[in-house]
Structure formats: structure tokens, C-alpha cells
Design an enzyme around this catalytic site. Structure first.
Site, short mmCIF file in Angstrom:
data_model
loop_
_atom_site.label_atom_id
_atom_site.label_comp_id
_atom_site.label_asym_id
_atom_site.label_seq_id
_atom_site.Cartn_x
_atom_site.Cartn_y
_atom_site.Cartn_z
N THR A 104 74.29 -2.86 52.00
CA THR A 104 74.35 -2.02 50.82
C THR A 104 73.86 -2.77 49.60
O THR A 104 74.14 -3.95 49.47
CB THR A 104 75.85 -1.71 50.58
OG1 THR A 104 76.37 -1.13 51.75
CG2 THR A 104 76.09 -0.83 49.38
N THR A 138 73.49 3.11 50.04
CA THR A 138 73.32 2.58 51.39
C THR A 138 72.97 3.68 52.39
O THR A 138 73.25 4.86 52.14
CB THR A 138 74.64 1.89 51.85
OG1 THR A 138 74.43 1.23 53.09
CG2 THR A 138 75.76 2.89 52.03
N THR A 163 80.26 -4.71 49.77
CA THR A 163 79.26 -4.56 50.81
C THR A 163 79.87 -5.05 52.12
O THR A 163 80.81 -5.82 52.12
CB THR A 163 77.98 -5.35 50.44
OG1 THR A 163 77.04 -5.26 51.51
CG2 THR A 163 78.26 -6.82 50.17
N GLY A 164 79.34 -4.56 53.22
CA GLY A 164 79.90 -4.94 54.51
C GLY A 164 80.51 -3.75 55.22
O GLY A 164 80.18 -2.60 54.91
N ARG A 170 79.81 10.13 59.54
CA ARG A 170 80.59 8.97 59.06
C ARG A 170 80.20 8.62 57.62
O ARG A 170 79.03 8.59 57.26
CB ARG A 170 80.35 7.78 59.99
CG ARG A 170 81.08 6.49 59.58
CD ARG A 170 80.22 5.56 58.75
NE ARG A 170 80.88 4.28 58.48
CZ ARG A 170 80.44 3.38 57.61
NH1 ARG A 170 79.32 3.60 56.95
NH2 ARG A 170 81.09 2.26 57.42
N VAL A 171 81.21 8.35 56.82
CA VAL A 171 80.98 7.92 55.44
C VAL A 171 81.67 6.57 55.26
O VAL A 171 82.82 6.40 55.67
CB VAL A 171 81.55 8.96 54.45
CG1 VAL A 171 81.54 8.42 53.03
CG2 VAL A 171 80.77 10.27 54.54
N GLY A 172 80.97 5.63 54.66
CA GLY A 172 81.57 4.31 54.43
C GLY A 172 82.20 4.21 53.05
O GLY A 172 82.51 5.22 52.40
N GLY A 178 82.40 -0.88 55.81
CA GLY A 178 83.04 -0.03 54.82
C GLY A 178 84.45 0.37 55.16
O GLY A 178 85.29 0.55 54.26
N SER A 220 68.43 -0.71 55.50
CA SER A 220 69.85 -0.48 55.27
C SER A 220 70.14 0.36 54.03
O SER A 220 71.29 0.63 53.72
CB SER A 220 70.56 -1.83 55.10
OG SER A 220 70.01 -2.52 54.00
#
Ligand code: GLY
Length: 339
Positions: A200, A218, A251-252, A228-230, A254, A82
């Protein structure tokens, strides 16, 4: 047992010095003594990352050097799927990485959707220190890294490639990370291996001179759409540092963190007097308020450290752990959760 779970167990078991003193406890810190230096970071891999950060902090080094050194540990670990090397790819089979870093002077740097570079956190730091910009993305970020001596590497491990090829057979996509409640469905999990195989590392540190810094890195959601960007490389969402208040990271999933500008929200709540844990809890409740049903099916967790070295965390779902290392504590803590 998922590979990630095995990795965590092996890491902890194989690290006797850490295991002897790292206890899994349910706790939060809220006393008023200034505790420095201290480093906190997300998930079980935070234990080893903190160890690297501590080498800097114990030598009276700067928090910025500590957080960079710390998060480079999971970035370089091929067994973690991850973060960095070994991260699960997007749906085109490309490993794209997001990272950001911030210090106590509001200096910050970020890279989004960078490929082929094992340590995006160090590129983010270079963006911060050597350019007039804050964010570089994609091909431009890669070119910048290569021009500054970083090596181009294949980050897709055989294990992650195999998982991606398996996923391609169904191409079923519905992000659901690190969930250990009844809503979690293994069948619908797009990340093979179970609920604990993505996330992350966010790390926050306060050094002996009272400087705060943070880092977040991450590989993002497995099998995401290319590009895609978180939240992780977005200053204010995945990470924020304010020397007057403290630092926070997320975290989680995004997308949900970005919607509430999670890390900055926590800083502003702490500015109003919320303790770190209470601020993190309030942020998770904002996510629930927006979409109560969806919030039961995803994981989001927050971790905060105030300028006095008090820390706290809160998660939507059970199962979120964070690691703490200071002169007096070395722990892996099970965070409280809403569900
Ligand atoms: N929090 C990591 C991501 O959503 O990419």
C-alpha cells in the site's frame, strides 16, 4: 529479481534529481522544531509520489491536494502490482481497489472494492466533498465514479493476468507480504515475484499553513476472496488524521491492522506523549501480543507524522522503507523493525 524490485530500481535510477539527494539511511526524527511543509510516504515508490506531492506543497498548496496528487503516481503506474493500475487481482481475476483520504477538519472519504477506476483516491475525495457519506463500496462506488466523470478502464495488465493464471495452478493462499526474515518462504508466497511485490501507499503531509492530511490506496492482498476489504480504506485503521496530534498510516496485512485500529491507536499514543516512532513501535507490539507466532510470518508497518513535522515508523519485519521530503530533507529511510 521481481518486477516490483526492478520497478523500484528503475524508478530511482531513472529519476536523477531524486537519486542525487535521496539517501537510504536508518534514522528517525524527534526534534521539536516545527518543520513544514513536509511529506512522508510508505515504501520506495514514496520517493516519486513525494515528488508529486511536493509540487503542491512547495507552491504553498493544501496538504489535501498534495497527498491526492502524490498517491495518484503509483495508482497510475502499471509496473507496480500492489496499487491501482497493474494491481494483482483477486482470485476471480478482478482488480478491486481500496482507498481513503482525510483532512485536518476530520473530513474523510473512502471507497472499498471499487473496480475499473484508475484513481480510487480521487473518488474517495469526491465522496468526502460531494456526498453526505464517508464510504461507498463496490458497484455503488463505481456508479458514483462514472456519474462524476471518471472513465471505466481495464486495470488488469497482461503481467498481472499472467501472475494470476500462474497462481490459479495451485491456488495456494497464505498472505505473507514484504518479509525479509527467515520465516519467509518463497514457495508459500502467494504473490509471485518475491517478498517485495505487494503493498500500500500511505502518505501524510503537513503544509506550510500547518494543515495535515493523509491518503492511503491499494489493490489489497493479491488473490483475496472477491469482496475482501483491508485496512487501507478504513478510517482509523489504514489512515487517521487529527489536527491536535498528527497523522498515521499503515501498510501490510490489513486484517492485523484492523484488529488494533492501527492508525487511530498511534494518534492516541502520540496524544499521550509518545514520539511518532515510539507510537508506531507500540502498535507493532500490540500485533505481536495478540499472536506472537503469526506476527513472525507477516509484515505490518506503521508511519506517523506529528503536527510539528516530526516523523517516525516501525515495522514487524525488516525491509520496510519510507520516503521523506521537506525543505531540508529528501530521503528514503529503512525503518526499524521488531524482528
Ligand atoms: N494493507 C493493505 C491490505 O491489507 O489490503
Amino acid at each position: 529479481m521481481s518486477n516490483r524490485r526492478k520497478f523500484i530500481q528503475n524508478s530511482v535510477l531513472g529519476s536523477a534529481g531524486i537519486l542525487l539527494s535521496a539517501k537510504v539511511v536508518s534514522a528517525s526524527s524527534s526534534d521539536t522544531t516545527i518543520k513544514k511543509p513536509i511529506v512522508v510516504s510508505t515504501w520506495n515508490f514514496g520517493v516519486q509520489a513525494n515528488e508529486a506531492a511536493w509540487k503542491v506543497l512547495a507552491e504553498k498548496g493544501h496538504a489535501l491536494d498534495a497527498v491526492e496528487a502524490g498517491v495518484r503516481v503509483p495508482e497510475a503506474d502499471p509496473k507496480g502490482n500492489s496499487v491501482g493500475y497493474g494491481g494483482l487481482p483477486d482470485r476471480e481475476g478482478r482488480v478491486t481497489l481500496d482507498a481513503c483520504i482525510m483532512d485536518e477538519k476530520y473530513n474523510c472519504g473512502s471507497v472499498m472494492c471499487i473496480e475499473h477506476i484508475m484513481h480510487p483516491i480521487s473518488v474517495a475525495r469526491l465522496v468526502m466533498e460531494k456526498t453526505p457519506h464517508i464510504v461507498l463500496s463496490g458497484e455503488g462506488a463505481l456508479r458514483f465514479a462514472l456519474a462524476n466523470g471518471f472513465k471505466k478502464q481495464n486495470l488488469l495488465t497482461p503481467q498481472s493476468e499472467k501472475a494470476w493464471k500462474e497462481w490459479l495452478k495451485t491456488s495456494n493462499y497464505s498472505p505473507s507480504m514484504n518479509i525479509e526474515n527467515q520465516s519467509y518462504s518463497k514457495e508459500n508466497d502467494p504473490m509471485p515475484g518475491g517478498p517485495d511485490n505487494h503493498d500500500t501507499i500511505g502518505m501524510l503531509a503537513l503544509d506550510v499553513n500547518g494543515n495535515l492530511s493523509g491518503a492511503c490506496t491499494t489493490s489489497g492482498l493479491a488473490y483475496k476472496i472477491h469482496g475482501r476489504v483491508g485496512d487501507s480504506p478504513i478510517i482509523g485503521a489504514g489512515l487517521y488524521v487529527d489536527p491536535e496530534v498528527g497523522a498515521a498510516t499503515a501498510t501490510g496485512v490489513g486484517e492485523e491492522v484492523i484488529r488494533i485500529v492501527g492508525a487511530h491507536l498511534i494518534i492516541e499514543l502520540m496524544r499521550q506523549g509518545y514520539a511518532p516512532e515510539a507510537a508506531c513501535k507500540e502498535a507493532t507490539q500490540r500485533i505481536i501480543k495478540r499472536n506472537p507466532e503469526k506476527s513472525k510470518t507477516i509484515q505490518v508497518a506503521f508511519l506517523a507524522l506529528d503536527k510539528n513535522g516530526n516523523y517516525g515508523a516501525y515495522a514487524l519485519q525488516k525491509g520496510f522503507t519510507f520516503a521523506v521530503k521537506s525543505g531540508t530533507e529528501e530521503k528514503l529511510i529503512n525503518a526499524k523493525s521488531i524482528y
